[in-house]
Design a protein around this motif. Structure first.
Motif, PDB file in Angstrom:
ATOM      1  N   GLY A   5       0.838  -1.192   0.000  1.00 12.99           N
ATOM      2  CA  GLY A   5       0.000   0.000   0.000  1.00 12.99           C
ATOM      3  C   GLY A   5       0.871   1.239   0.000  1.00 12.99           C
ATOM      4  O   GLY A   5       1.921   1.269   0.651  1.00 12.99           O
ATOM      5  N   LEU A   6       0.441   2.237  -0.741  1.00 15.97           N
ATOM      6  CA  LEU A   6       1.163   3.516  -0.772  1.00 15.97           C
ATOM      7  C   LEU A   6       0.259   4.614  -0.229  1.00 15.97           C
ATOM      8  O   LEU A   6      -0.917   4.686  -0.569  1.00 15.97           O
ATOM      9  N   ARG A   7       0.838   5.478   0.585  1.00 16.37           N
ATOM     10  CA  ARG A   7       0.096   6.612   1.118  1.00 16.37           C
ATOM     11  C   ARG A   7       0.605   7.923   0.548  1.00 16.37           C
ATOM     12  O   ARG A   7      -0.156   8.821   0.290  1.00 16.37           O
ATOM     13  N   ALA A   8       1.907   8.038   0.400  1.00 12.88           N
ATOM     14  CA  ALA A   8       2.494   9.322   0.013  1.00 12.88           C
ATOM     15  C   ALA A   8       3.793   9.085  -0.755  1.00 12.88           C
ATOM     16  O   ALA A   8       4.273   7.973  -0.876  1.00 12.88           O
ATOM     17  N   VAL A   9       4.375  10.167  -1.233  1.00 14.87           N
ATOM     18  CA  VAL A   9       5.615  10.097  -1.994  1.00 14.87           C
ATOM     19  C   VAL A   9       6.721   9.464  -1.159  1.00 14.87           C
ATOM     20  O   VAL A   9       7.519   8.670  -1.665  1.00 14.87           O
ATOM     21  N   ALA A  10       6.761   9.752   0.129  1.00 15.15           N
ATOM     22  CA  ALA A  10       7.790   9.170   0.995  1.00 15.15           C
ATOM     23  C   ALA A  10       7.699   7.647   0.986  1.00 15.15           C
ATOM     24  O   ALA A  10       8.719   6.954   0.992  1.00 15.15           O
ATOM     25  N   ASP A  11       6.496   7.093   0.971  1.00 15.91           N
ATOM     26  CA  ASP A  11       6.330   5.638   0.875  1.00 15.91           C
ATOM     27  C   ASP A  11       6.924   5.130  -0.431  1.00 15.91           C
ATOM     28  O   ASP A  11       7.588   4.090  -0.458  1.00 15.91           O
TER      29      ASP A  11
END
Length: 173
Positions: free
Chosen positions: A93-99
């Motif tokens: 799962g991805l939440r944001a660019v940092a992920d």
């Protein structure tokens, strides 16, 4: 049978995790929830508790989607865990660019170890993009309401673990 592995520490399982699990079930016949032991992270909940939380919350998802879902504790390399459970796909799962930056590195390493196992990214729904287990635990520790971020059973478990009273009790004090 299409089998995927969705790994994480799930300490605790959040609504964001359950959203990814539910959506991953639309892609595969069997979804293995890899519960990482990862002693370095110092989990709040014991492995058996995290597995039980996942199993309790995933029963209705499995019934609704017809996908076989089960929790599988692991402490070895992710790619080895995928091989152990017969997964040809790793779901992240991805939440944001940092992920993305971290996950991009992980995909490269995993592909170098076994290029026959693919990684599939699912974007978290907007209402779950800020939710992280680490933040949920911090909010709970400080007496905040984590109800919008976790299932009710997990909310109760967090309160019990931390000895945090219900908001109604706090107002009465």
């Amino acid at each position: 049978m299409r089998t995927a592995l969705y790994p994480g520490t799930f300490d605790p399982v959040t609504n964001g995790h359950l959203d990814i699990i539910s959506r991953a079930c639309q892609l595969v016949d069997r979804l293995v929830i890899g519960v990482a032991i990862n002693r370095d992270k110092g989990p709040m909940f014991e492995l058996s508790e995290r597995v039980a939380m996942i199993e309790a919350e995933c029963g209705s998802i499995a019934a609704r989607t017809g996908t076989e879902i089960f929790a599988h504790p692991f402490e070895n390399l992710l790619i080895d865990c995928a091989r152990d459970v017969g997964a040809r796909v790793i779901v992240r799962g991805l939440r944001a660019v940092a992920d993305f930056e971290y996950e991009f590195q992980m995909v490269g390493m995993n592909r170098a170890l076994d290029d026959s196992i693919e990684t599939v990214f699912l974007m978290a729904e907007p209402e779950h993009q800020a939710v992280a287990s680490r933040l949920v635990k911090e909010i709970a520790r400080l007496g905040g309401d984590v109800g919008p971020f976790v299932p009710e059973s997990v909310h109760r478990a967090l309160k019990a673990r931390l000895g945090v009273p219900d908001r109604a009790v706090k107002r009465a004090l």
